[in-house]
Design an enzyme around this catalytic site. Structure first.
Site, short mmCIF file in Angstrom:
data_model
loop_
_atom_site.label_atom_id
_atom_site.label_comp_id
_atom_site.label_asym_id
_atom_site.label_seq_id
_atom_site.Cartn_x
_atom_site.Cartn_y
_atom_site.Cartn_z
N ASP A 68 -5.59 0.56 -3.55
CA ASP A 68 -5.65 1.97 -3.84
C ASP A 68 -6.04 1.76 -5.55
O ASP A 68 -5.82 0.61 -6.12
CB ASP A 68 -4.14 2.26 -3.90
CG ASP A 68 -3.98 2.71 -2.29
OD1 ASP A 68 -4.58 2.96 -1.56
OD2 ASP A 68 -2.82 3.03 -2.16
N LYS B 86 -7.58 7.27 -4.45
CA LYS B 86 -7.38 8.60 -4.40
C LYS B 86 -7.07 9.21 -5.77
O LYS B 86 -6.31 8.65 -6.39
CB LYS B 86 -6.48 8.96 -3.33
CG LYS B 86 -6.55 8.57 -1.79
CD LYS B 86 -5.47 8.88 -1.06
CE LYS B 86 -5.63 8.55 0.36
NZ LYS B 86 -5.71 6.85 0.56
N MET C 37 4.38 12.62 -7.59
CA MET C 37 3.42 13.37 -7.47
C MET C 37 3.84 15.07 -8.01
O MET C 37 3.10 15.68 -7.26
CB MET C 37 2.58 13.52 -6.37
CG MET C 37 1.99 12.11 -5.85
SD MET C 37 1.52 11.99 -4.09
CE MET C 37 3.23 12.00 -2.99
#
Length: 267
Positions: free
Chosen positions: A45, A67, A179
């Site tokens: 990631d 991402k 997030m």
């Protein structure tokens, strides 16, 4: 002389879902470090720290599936298919994820698809972002006097409005929001609408355990404004609850209270 048996078909490889922790290489588990150093193939990631990626062997094949908000290098389904294909080609794969694979790391989805395809999968837990970042800020997520429960939620996951956070924050409870930087304003509104006091302590832990880390605390009512004022960027966690007062984060409580008092006195 008996005829030799035909050679067996090549066995599938194993996929290791490995937690890379919040960033500091010293926080890797011993097993994670060994797998990273020995791997010939690492699918990683974007949140994995450069210092951790530097531990890979020089001839390792590195595949980034980083991402970013609203933009994926590969959709999750394609990542799952990639892992299955590489394993079926006989390759052992280290699937390297920031934090812990099973805490907002989509490790569960990958494990399900791998098992359905008949691929062996092993999970190597990592120190979660919540644990690592809070520890650096000396912020206890539970405390006998302040909180006996802690909950983890996502600030952007299938739509903020669809999430039910009722009862997750308040007296005796700590709420950790992953997030949530880009949705801080609606998060504040959501919590206050659920009955949480605007004066509830909150902390933002930015780039925890890394060289550029920051920990800032303020009041819930100031959360969105503080994030904009301080130019906070992801990766960052938001911690909500009385335990925040026990951290060594940069203290903006008094600044916010003073500014509010001045506004009220002038009204």
């Amino acid at each position: 002389m008996t005829e030799a048996s035909p050679s067996k078909e090549r066995q599938f490889g194993t996929v290791y879902l490995v937690g890379a922790g919040p960033g500091d290489p010293d926080l890797l588990t011993i097993k994670a470090a060994r797998l990273i150093e020995r791997a010939r193939l690492i699918v990683h990631d974007g949140l994995v720290a450069d210092e951790i990626m530097a531990m890979a062997r020089p001839d390792a094949r590195l595949i980034s599936v980083a991402k970013k908000r609203a933009r994926h290098t590969l959709p999750q389904e394609d990542i799952n298919a990639l892992l299955v294909a590489e394993a079926k080609a006989g390759h052992d794969v280290v699937r390297l994820k920031g934090g812990d694979p099973f805490i907002f790391g989509r490790g569960g989805e990958e494990a399900e698809d791998l098992r359905a395809a008949g691929v062996s999968v092993e999970v190597v837990p990592g120190i979660s972002a919540a644990n690592g970042c809070a520890a650096e800020a000396l912020l206890p997520l539970t405390h006998r006097e302040d909180a006996s429960a802690v909950s983890f939620v996502a600030g952007q996951c299938k739509g903020l409005s669809e999430q039910n956070w009722a009862g997750l924050a308040g007296k005796g409870r700590t709420l950790v929001i992953y997030m949530g930087v880009a949705t801080a304003e609606p998060i504040t509104e959501k919590l206050i609408d659920d009955g949480l006091s605007p004066d509830t302590p909150v902390a933002v832990l930015e780039n925890g355990t890394r060289g550029e880390s920051r920990a800032i605390r303020t009041l819930l009512t100031d959360l969105g404004a503080m994030i904009a004022r301080e130019n906070v960027r992801s990766p960052a966690l938001i911690v909500v609850g009385d335990v925040v007062k026990r951290s060594n984060a940069l203290d903006l409580f008094n600044i916010v209270r003073t500014e509010r008092a001045q506004v009220e006195s002038e009204a």
